[in-house]
Motif scaffolding. Sequence first.
Motif, PDB file in Angstrom:
ATOM      1  N   MET A 142      -5.678 -15.042  -3.056  1.00  0.00           N
ATOM      2  CA  MET A 142      -5.224 -14.538  -1.787  1.00  0.00           C
ATOM      3  C   MET A 142      -3.864 -14.703  -1.794  1.00  0.00           C
ATOM      4  O   MET A 142      -2.931 -13.509  -1.261  1.00  0.00           O
ATOM      5  N   ILE A 143      -2.761 -15.010  -3.170  1.00  0.00           N
ATOM      6  CA  ILE A 143      -1.233 -14.701  -3.265  1.00  0.00           C
ATOM      7  C   ILE A 143      -1.458 -13.177  -3.892  1.00  0.00           C
ATOM      8  O   ILE A 143      -0.128 -12.717  -3.422  1.00  0.00           O
ATOM      9  N   ILE A 144      -2.159 -13.267  -4.466  1.00  0.00           N
ATOM     10  CA  ILE A 144      -2.141 -11.800  -5.358  1.00  0.00           C
ATOM     11  C   ILE A 144      -2.453 -10.349  -4.219  1.00  0.00           C
ATOM     12  O   ILE A 144      -1.585  -9.630  -3.890  1.00  0.00           O
ATOM     13  N   VAL A 145      -3.498 -10.608  -3.134  1.00  0.00           N
ATOM     14  CA  VAL A 145      -4.027  -9.525  -1.927  1.00  0.00           C
ATOM     15  C   VAL A 145      -2.512  -9.407  -1.125  1.00  0.00           C
ATOM     16  O   VAL A 145      -2.283  -8.157  -0.790  1.00  0.00           O
ATOM     17  N   TYR A 146      -1.692 -10.685  -0.598  1.00  0.00           N
ATOM     18  CA  TYR A 146      -0.713 -10.654  -0.186  1.00  0.00           C
ATOM     19  C   TYR A 146       0.125 -10.056  -0.861  1.00  0.00           C
ATOM     20  O   TYR A 146       1.700  -9.075   0.230  1.00  0.00           O
ATOM     21  N   MET A 147       0.843  -9.917  -2.337  1.00  0.00           N
ATOM     22  CA  MET A 147       1.969  -9.473  -3.012  1.00  0.00           C
ATOM     23  C   MET A 147       1.369  -8.178  -2.460  1.00  0.00           C
ATOM     24  O   MET A 147       2.481  -7.699  -2.585  1.00  0.00           O
ATOM     25  N   PHE A 148      -0.436  -7.907  -3.037  1.00  0.00           N
ATOM     26  CA  PHE A 148      -0.462  -6.030  -2.961  1.00  0.00           C
ATOM     27  C   PHE A 148      -0.640  -5.669  -1.612  1.00  0.00           C
ATOM     28  O   PHE A 148       0.398  -4.157  -1.415  1.00  0.00           O
ATOM     29  N   CYS A 149       0.368  -6.341  -0.541  1.00  0.00           N
ATOM     30  CA  CYS A 149       0.267  -6.016   0.940  1.00  0.00           C
ATOM     31  C   CYS A 149       1.612  -5.161   1.307  1.00  0.00           C
ATOM     32  O   CYS A 149       1.678  -4.366   1.926  1.00  0.00           O
ATOM     33  N   GLY A 150       1.888  -6.162   0.801  1.00  0.00           N
ATOM     34  CA  GLY A 150       3.568  -6.308   0.658  1.00  0.00           C
ATOM     35  C   GLY A 150       4.120  -5.264   0.299  1.00  0.00           C
ATOM     36  O   GLY A 150       4.799  -4.287   0.662  1.00  0.00           O
ATOM     37  N   LEU A 151       3.640  -4.221  -0.571  1.00  0.00           N
ATOM     38  CA  LEU A 151       4.249  -3.772  -2.074  1.00  0.00           C
ATOM     39  C   LEU A 151       3.508  -2.476  -1.035  1.00  0.00           C
ATOM     40  O   LEU A 151       4.406  -1.546  -0.960  1.00  0.00           O
ATOM     41  N   CYS A 152       2.263  -1.835  -0.348  1.00  0.00           N
ATOM     42  CA  CYS A 152       1.849  -0.991   0.277  1.00  0.00           C
ATOM     43  C   CYS A 152       3.007  -1.247   1.253  1.00  0.00           C
ATOM     44  O   CYS A 152       2.753   0.111   1.706  1.00  0.00           O
ATOM     45  N   ALA A 153       2.975  -2.478   2.159  1.00  0.00           N
ATOM     46  CA  ALA A 153       3.990  -1.748   3.180  1.00  0.00           C
ATOM     47  C   ALA A 153       4.978  -1.091   2.665  1.00  0.00           C
ATOM     48  O   ALA A 153       6.075  -0.800   3.285  1.00  0.00           O
ATOM     49  N   GLY A 154       6.158  -1.483   1.690  1.00  0.00           N
ATOM     50  CA  GLY A 154       7.000  -0.969   1.051  1.00  0.00           C
ATOM     51  C   GLY A 154       7.372   1.014   0.958  1.00  0.00           C
ATOM     52  O   GLY A 154       8.558   1.241   0.874  1.00  0.00           O
ATOM     53  N   VAL A 155       6.560   0.445   0.103  1.00  0.00           N
ATOM     54  CA  VAL A 155       5.830   2.372  -0.021  1.00  0.00           C
ATOM     55  C   VAL A 155       6.179   2.771   1.025  1.00  0.00           C
ATOM     56  O   VAL A 155       7.180   3.946   1.551  1.00  0.00           O
ATOM     57  N   ALA A 156       5.621   2.471   2.274  1.00  0.00           N
ATOM     58  CA  ALA A 156       5.249   3.110   3.306  1.00  0.00           C
ATOM     59  C   ALA A 156       6.450   3.349   4.202  1.00  0.00           C
ATOM     60  O   ALA A 156       7.013   4.335   5.118  1.00  0.00           O
ATOM     61  N   GLY A 157       7.111   2.487   4.371  1.00  0.00           N
ATOM     62  CA  GLY A 157       8.219   2.089   4.621  1.00  0.00           C
ATOM     63  C   GLY A 157       9.919   3.110   3.548  1.00  0.00           C
ATOM     64  O   GLY A 157      10.776   3.633   4.623  1.00  0.00           O
ATOM     65  N   LEU A 158       9.231   3.612   2.308  1.00  0.00           N
ATOM     66  CA  LEU A 158      10.279   4.661   2.347  1.00  0.00           C
ATOM     67  C   LEU A 158      10.124   5.767   2.472  1.00  0.00           C
ATOM     68  O   LEU A 158      10.492   6.712   2.568  1.00  0.00           O
ATOM     69  N   ILE A 159       8.589   6.127   2.250  1.00  0.00           N
ATOM     70  CA  ILE A 159       8.278   7.340   2.869  1.00  0.00           C
ATOM     71  C   ILE A 159       8.480   7.418   4.661  1.00  0.00           C
ATOM     72  O   ILE A 159       8.841   8.727   4.604  1.00  0.00           O
ATOM     73  N   LEU A 160       8.516   6.662   5.290  1.00  0.00           N
ATOM     74  CA  LEU A 160       9.080   6.686   6.542  1.00  0.00           C
ATOM     75  C   LEU A 160      10.409   7.595   6.736  1.00  0.00           C
ATOM     76  O   LEU A 160      11.215   7.966   6.940  1.00  0.00           O
ATOM     77  N   SER A 161      11.091   6.083   6.011  1.00  0.00           N
ATOM     78  CA  SER A 161      12.690   6.226   5.964  1.00  0.00           C
ATOM     79  C   SER A 161      13.441   7.777   4.991  1.00  0.00           C
ATOM     80  O   SER A 161      14.048   7.998   5.443  1.00  0.00           O
TER      81      SER A 161
END
Length: 362
Positions: free
Chosen positions: A237-256
């Motif tokens: 569960m910790i791994i999947v939430y960390m991966f989800c955070g990573l995906c959201a971070g990459v999305a934030g870089l794309i949007l900005s």
Amino acid sequence: MTGDTKGRYATGKPTSWLNRTYKHHLFWPMALWMALLLFNLFYSPSFFKVVVREGHLYGSLIDILNFGAPLMLVAIGMTTVIATRGIDLSVGSVVAIAGALACQMISKGSDQNAVSLVIYAVVMALVLSIALGLWNGLLVSITGIQPIIATLILMVAGRGIAQLITDGQIITVSSTPYQYIGAGSLAGLPFSIFLVAIVFAISALLTRRTALGLYIESVGCNPEASRLAGIRAKTVMIIVYMFCGLCAGVAGLILSGNVASADGNNAGLWIELDAILAVVIGGTSLTGGRFYLTGTIVGALMIQTLTTTIYSVGVKPEVTLVVKAVVVMAVCLIQSEPFRKAIISRWKTRRYPAEREVTRHA
């Protein structure tokens, strides 16, 4: 064994390629997406037109891929979380935080076009995104807080963190290397699409070619049974939430990077809801267990196509969200097998009432 009996199961009814196709988890998402594309083709024949300008491809289809890239990334991460019977409402805030931190660091640099500065800012933003995912994972797995509550905490606080980073202002940058992340092109296609392809390929490889995918599905089906079987459910569960955070971070870089600015208040606003819808449309159940990354991509593309269609048709901005909600609800109902069975049963009852009466008295 004859051709008629080879495909029989316990029901005794023969199966066919048409029946298997109809029951495939990608059938309805693909069919509905194709129907939406056909509507655009009839409404605007130039919808499928793609032109080349200065080595770059332009057109509505390219825009769908480009603007849908952040949603696809967030939805990929959300799929793994939902597969463990969880949910992450904080991805929109993580999107805002990642973009805010990267833009803030670049804007403070003496040379915003320095590649080393951009790389450093990007790495720090992604590290922070993973740390935020770790925070969510610890709250869910260690403290036992319900996922919707644990991630709601960061959803609310994250916007404040993003605005603290930007001092409540919209930070603009003039860094060409950073803008390339969201607005650059590679081989004529938006660079963001290649980021999505890389993340999708890695996640598919890890979940379908290793035991990780089985662990995720096992935890989603029954965490306690998984623990008794020797699977470290909390670690998964910790791994999947960390991966989800990573995906959201990459999305934030794309949007900005696409708009060369960071808005801590509005960046990634409500993207978590679109991501959840994309996951559900793709066939993954909110109750956990089996998940489909390819279906999630199709669901995200359908939502982005729907958004593009609404704007191209000329729906008023104040009713855009209502139209989108109605269409998405209709899509989910059409996908629901119990709903389809109920409709078919009701239709048969009205069409053949005498047959139903004979069956009831038999």
